[in-house]
Write a protein that holds these residues in place. Structure first.
Motif, PDB file in Angstrom:
ATOM      1  N   ILE A 189       0.687  -1.081   0.237  1.00 55.17           N
ATOM      2  CA  ILE A 189      -0.049   0.035  -0.008  1.00 55.17           C
ATOM      3  C   ILE A 189       0.965   1.232  -0.058  1.00 55.17           C
ATOM      4  O   ILE A 189       0.592   2.218  -0.795  1.00 55.17           O
ATOM      5  N   LEU A 190       1.982   1.082   0.795  1.00 59.95           N
ATOM      6  CA  LEU A 190       2.755   2.437   0.827  1.00 59.95           C
ATOM      7  C   LEU A 190       3.675   2.560  -0.548  1.00 59.95           C
ATOM      8  O   LEU A 190       3.835   3.655  -0.628  1.00 59.95           O
ATOM      9  N   VAL A 191       3.750   1.623  -1.093  1.00 58.96           N
ATOM     10  CA  VAL A 191       4.485   1.655  -2.589  1.00 58.96           C
ATOM     11  C   VAL A 191       3.380   2.310  -3.474  1.00 58.96           C
ATOM     12  O   VAL A 191       3.644   3.073  -4.478  1.00 58.96           O
ATOM     13  N   GLU A 192       1.998   1.933  -3.430  1.00 60.95           N
ATOM     14  CA  GLU A 192       0.841   2.653  -4.069  1.00 60.95           C
ATOM     15  C   GLU A 192       0.986   4.315  -3.789  1.00 60.95           C
ATOM     16  O   GLU A 192       0.915   4.984  -4.930  1.00 60.95           O
ATOM     17  N   LEU A 193       1.276   4.671  -2.575  1.00 60.70           N
ATOM     18  CA  LEU A 193       1.190   5.846  -2.179  1.00 60.70           C
ATOM     19  C   LEU A 193       2.587   6.759  -2.857  1.00 60.70           C
ATOM     20  O   LEU A 193       2.444   7.837  -2.884  1.00 60.70           O
ATOM     21  N   PHE A 194       3.657   5.908  -2.441  1.00 60.37           N
ATOM     22  CA  PHE A 194       4.931   6.767  -2.611  1.00 60.37           C
ATOM     23  C   PHE A 194       5.717   6.312  -3.644  1.00 60.37           C
ATOM     24  O   PHE A 194       6.994   7.077  -4.053  1.00 60.37           O
ATOM     25  N   GLY A 195       5.606   5.168  -4.430  1.00 57.40           N
ATOM     26  CA  GLY A 195       6.459   4.640  -5.514  1.00 57.40           C
ATOM     27  C   GLY A 195       7.189   3.585  -5.128  1.00 57.40           C
ATOM     28  O   GLY A 195       7.543   3.379  -3.925  1.00 57.40           O
ATOM     29  N   GLU A 196       8.119   3.227  -6.039  1.00 56.26           N
ATOM     30  CA  GLU A 196       9.044   2.362  -5.720  1.00 56.26           C
ATOM     31  C   GLU A 196      10.051   2.596  -4.730  1.00 56.26           C
ATOM     32  O   GLU A 196      10.920   1.647  -4.571  1.00 56.26           O
ATOM     33  N   ASP A 197      10.455   3.757  -4.492  1.00 56.30           N
ATOM     34  CA  ASP A 197      11.571   4.036  -3.336  1.00 56.30           C
ATOM     35  C   ASP A 197      11.105   3.452  -1.959  1.00 56.30           C
ATOM     36  O   ASP A 197      11.919   3.227  -1.451  1.00 56.30           O
ATOM     37  N   PHE A 198      10.006   3.183  -1.946  1.00 53.11           N
ATOM     38  CA  PHE A 198       9.569   2.539  -0.666  1.00 53.11           C
ATOM     39  C   PHE A 198       9.904   1.211  -0.628  1.00 53.11           C
ATOM     40  O   PHE A 198       9.334   0.409  -1.650  1.00 53.11           O
ATOM     41  N   PRO A 199      10.621   0.577   0.248  1.00 48.42           N
ATOM     42  CA  PRO A 199      11.087  -0.949   0.091  1.00 48.42           C
ATOM     43  C   PRO A 199       9.941  -1.728   0.698  1.00 48.42           C
ATOM     44  O   PRO A 199       9.206  -1.640   1.599  1.00 48.42           O
ATOM     45  N   VAL A 200       9.809  -2.614  -0.125  1.00 49.05           N
ATOM     46  CA  VAL A 200       8.798  -3.796   0.275  1.00 49.05           C
ATOM     47  C   VAL A 200       9.677  -4.966   1.015  1.00 49.05           C
ATOM     48  O   VAL A 200      10.440  -5.941   0.451  1.00 49.05           O
ATOM     49  N   THR A 201       9.505  -4.897   2.305  1.00 45.27           N
ATOM     50  CA  THR A 201       9.902  -5.981   3.225  1.00 45.27           C
ATOM     51  C   THR A 201       8.919  -6.964   3.488  1.00 45.27           C
ATOM     52  O   THR A 201       7.667  -6.560   3.438  1.00 45.27           O
ATOM     53  N   VAL A 202       9.269  -8.215   3.933  1.00 46.34           N
ATOM     54  CA  VAL A 202       8.341  -9.103   4.200  1.00 46.34           C
ATOM     55  C   VAL A 202       8.798  -9.739   5.878  1.00 46.34           C
ATOM     56  O   VAL A 202       9.994  -9.516   6.348  1.00 46.34           O
ATOM     57  N   ASP A 203       7.672 -10.369   6.526  1.00 45.47           N
ATOM     58  CA  ASP A 203       8.017 -11.025   7.481  1.00 45.47           C
ATOM     59  C   ASP A 203       8.746 -12.128   7.325  1.00 45.47           C
ATOM     60  O   ASP A 203       9.209 -12.881   6.033  1.00 45.47           O
ATOM     61  N   LYS A 204       9.451 -12.824   8.380  1.00 49.17           N
ATOM     62  CA  LYS A 204      10.171 -14.093   8.185  1.00 49.17           C
ATOM     63  C   LYS A 204       9.431 -15.113   7.482  1.00 49.17           C
ATOM     64  O   LYS A 204       8.125 -15.184   7.974  1.00 49.17           O
ATOM     65  N   SER A 205       9.769 -16.005   6.680  1.00 52.33           N
ATOM     66  CA  SER A 205       9.037 -17.002   5.853  1.00 52.33           C
ATOM     67  C   SER A 205       9.310 -18.128   6.787  1.00 52.33           C
ATOM     68  O   SER A 205      10.202 -18.720   7.297  1.00 52.33           O
ATOM     69  N   MET A 206       8.199 -18.868   6.747  1.00 48.91           N
ATOM     70  CA  MET A 206       8.130 -20.249   7.287  1.00 48.91           C
ATOM     71  C   MET A 206       7.829 -21.199   6.039  1.00 48.91           C
ATOM     72  O   MET A 206       6.995 -21.289   5.504  1.00 48.91           O
ATOM     73  N   VAL A 207       9.101 -22.046   5.991  1.00 50.26           N
ATOM     74  CA  VAL A 207       8.793 -22.725   4.724  1.00 50.26           C
ATOM     75  C   VAL A 207       8.336 -24.140   4.853  1.00 50.26           C
ATOM     76  O   VAL A 207       7.888 -24.637   3.804  1.00 50.26           O
ATOM     77  N   GLY A 208       7.988 -24.646   6.096  1.00 45.87           N
ATOM     78  CA  GLY A 208       7.479 -25.901   6.387  1.00 45.87           C
ATOM     79  C   GLY A 208       8.197 -27.005   5.575  1.00 45.87           C
ATOM     80  O   GLY A 208       9.361 -26.952   5.213  1.00 45.87           O
ATOM     81  N   THR A 209       7.394 -28.132   5.324  1.00 41.73           N
ATOM     82  CA  THR A 209       7.854 -29.223   4.397  1.00 41.73           C
ATOM     83  C   THR A 209       6.908 -29.320   3.267  1.00 41.73           C
ATOM     84  O   THR A 209       5.890 -28.741   3.136  1.00 41.73           O
ATOM     85  N   SER A 210       7.391 -30.292   2.229  1.00 45.31           N
ATOM     86  CA  SER A 210       6.578 -30.334   1.299  1.00 45.31           C
ATOM     87  C   SER A 210       6.879 -31.725   0.505  1.00 45.31           C
ATOM     88  O   SER A 210       8.095 -32.271   0.481  1.00 45.31           O
ATOM     89  N   GLU A 211       5.935 -32.175   0.035  1.00 44.92           N
ATOM     90  CA  GLU A 211       5.996 -33.660  -0.610  1.00 44.92           C
ATOM     91  C   GLU A 211       5.704 -33.807  -1.920  1.00 44.92           C
ATOM     92  O   GLU A 211       4.741 -33.325  -2.400  1.00 44.92           O
ATOM     93  N   SER A 212       6.787 -33.986  -2.818  1.00 42.89           N
ATOM     94  CA  SER A 212       6.454 -34.068  -4.355  1.00 42.89           C
ATOM     95  C   SER A 212       6.579 -35.264  -4.759  1.00 42.89           C
ATOM     96  O   SER A 212       7.136 -36.255  -4.355  1.00 42.89           O
ATOM     97  N   ALA A 213       5.832 -35.881  -6.028  1.00 40.76           N
ATOM     98  CA  ALA A 213       6.104 -36.930  -6.572  1.00 40.76           C
ATOM     99  C   ALA A 213       6.063 -37.016  -8.118  1.00 40.76           C
ATOM    100  O   ALA A 213       5.420 -35.852  -8.822  1.00 40.76           O
TER     101      ALA A 213
END
Lengths: 336, 157
Positions: free
Chosen positions: A312-336
């Motif tokens: 939302i802040l990027v919408e207001l101020f443009g791309e100079d506002f950094p897009v940070t994220v919370d810590k990711s939780m990767v969990g597990t994954s099963e593929s076949a």
């Protein structure tokens, strides 16, 4: 609510244009040297000072337009001895002429434009003053080369008083927050109004809106570290809210409709209305955009995910506002 | 070279270094066992794009068999955290990738169930997650939209 202070600090670092900008400083110094060496013997003695947002510590890199640095030139003359204010302007214009492809006399200054890849990249504006007047006030030379007499005049002006007022409003870290929040507003303006001039509030109008009661320091004492923790987001929300409140709603005969408008005086001479160049319709547009901004800021308050708040802040101020994220939780994954 | 996939109103970019890792699997990997890992990247809302900048690759703890890849948390989580911190907290988990011994890869039922399960968790920073299968000749990119698996189209510059 999320703590977005780190993001705002980084944002400010991305947009600020200040004394650390070596390129502008160098160009200014080269021009001042050239002025000194080539100015006509007929010209009066003078001194120089930095003015504008650069001097107030509120400069930003604008979007889609070139950026500038403002220099004041105080000639030791009495305005009453120079009925034509163009005369001292021409001392400067003639001395700098030919330095770049574009050196021109504009209404309030002499402008030297630098180009990069055929486009205007930045310019240096010289405002010309008469500083040795009977009333001890300073006057700025107004008028262009082909202006008629009515548009050539000396206007009382106090650029150094203005810089002092802005700079002395707060001190220390409080002053830094004040300047940061002004920069956020200026960047918002640059991102949300088209770059062609009068439809947007000026940078100085936004600065004075903050100066004149709109802004208040937002910080908390942290007992753990014994330091103050600044909250720019809350300070910004508060400023935008106060700007919105400042508008009054009334019938505009000029626009033929109800409009939100306001007037705002420069806090130093000549105490002119800083919105005088905007039409009532443009003021209404400004109001609508402020209202929209307030809504978006309130939306940010409700977000628990950092990525969504930043989006939302990027919408207001443009791309100079950094897009940070919370810590990711990767969990597990099963593929076949 | 930038590799792109366009879907709806946004664009997914896969950075060259990531694409090269996938190409290396296509070129040299014998596919006796499946490999995989997580997709990591940044959100760029001002350009309506999401950019995959990094991947993780199998750790010893992961179970790699001829017809399956079971990714554990350990190893991948630490690598994710490290990328997050090094990027000034901009990099995020964006999905999963694994290999298939197929020319044109196609997700199995287990894959689809797994992708839907992962997408349903409301813990992710990105509203859009991506799932990549690296085949023996091509790679395929999918995402989950309203509980349906949807393949993304390739747009080459």
């Amino acid at each position: 609510m999320l703590d977005l202070q780190k993001e705002f600090i980084k944002f400010q670092e991305n947009i600020k244009l200040d004394d650390e900008n070596q390129k502008l400083r160098d160009k200014r110094d080269i021009l001042l040297k050239k002025l000194k060496n080539t100015i006509s013997d007929d010209a009066a003695s003078y001194s120089t000072f930095n003015q504008g947002s650069y001097a107030m510590g509120t400069g930003i890199y604008p979007e889609d337009e070139d950026y500038d640095i403002d220099v004041g030139i105080k000639f030791n003359i009495d305005k009453d001895d120079y009925s034509d204010p163009l005369e001292p302007k021409m001392w400067v214009k003639d001395a700098l002429d030919g330095h770049t492809k574009k050196v021109e006399v504009r209404r309030s200054c002499v402008t030297v434009t630098y180009q990069e890849n055929g486009e205007s990249a930045y310019h240096v504006d010289f405002a010309i003053y008469a500083a040795d007047n009977a009333d001890e006030k300073m006057y700025i030379a107004k008028g262009k080369t082909y202006s008629d007499d009515e548009h050539r005049y000396w206007e009382v002006s106090d650029p150094q008083g203005l810089i002092k007022a802005i700079k002395n409003k707060y001190s220390g870290d409080d002053a830094l927050q004040f300047r940061r929040v002004i920069r956020y507003m200026k960047k918002w303006k640059s991102h949300n109004f088209s770059s062609n001039g009068d439809s947007a509030p000026t940078g100085i109008a936004l600065t004075i809106l903050a100066y004149d009661g709109g802004f208040s320091i937002n910080k908390k004492y942290d007992w753990a570290t014994g330091k103050y923790i600044y909250d720019d987001f809350s300070a910004l929300c508060n400023l935008v809210y106060n700007i919105k409140k400042r508008f009054s709603y009334s019938w505009s005969s000029e626009a033929g409709q109800m409009c939100h408008t306001m007037s705002l005086s420069l806090p130093v001479e000549p105490y002119n209305d800083l919105f005088v160049k905007m039409t009532d319709k443009q003021m209404e547009n400004f109001y609508q955009k402020i209202n929209k901004m307030l809504e978006k800021l309130n939306e940010v308050k409700g977000k628990t995910k950092r990525s969504e708040a930043c989006t939302i802040l990027v919408e207001l101020f443009g791309e100079d506002f950094p897009v940070t994220v919370d810590k990711s939780m990767v969990g597990t994954s099963e593929s076949a | 070279m930038e590799y792109e996939v366009r879907a709806e109103s946004f664009r997914l970019e896969i950075n060259e270094n990531v694409y090269q890792r996938f190409s290396a699997y296509i070129e040299s990997y014998n596919y006796n066992v499946e490999s995989g890992g997580i997709l990591v990247g940044i959100l760029d809302p001002s350009h309506n794009s999401i950019i995959i900048t990094d991947i993780t690759e199998p750790f010893d703890r992961d179970r790699q068999t001829r017809y399956g890849f079971h990714r554990m948390e350990k190893g991948h989580q630490e690598k994710m955290d490290q990328l997050w911190e090094q990027s000034d907290f901009k990099k995020t988990y964006l999905g999963e990738w694994h290999t298939h011994k197929q020319k044109r890869p196609c997700p199995s039922n287990i894959d689809i169930k797994n992708w839907i399960k992962i997408s349903k968790k409301n813990i992710h920073n990105s509203q859009r997650l991506f799932f990549i299968i690296v085949g023996t000749e091509e790679i395929g990119v999918w995402m989950v939209v309203h509980d349906m698996v949807k393949k993304l189209e390739v747009v080459e510059n």
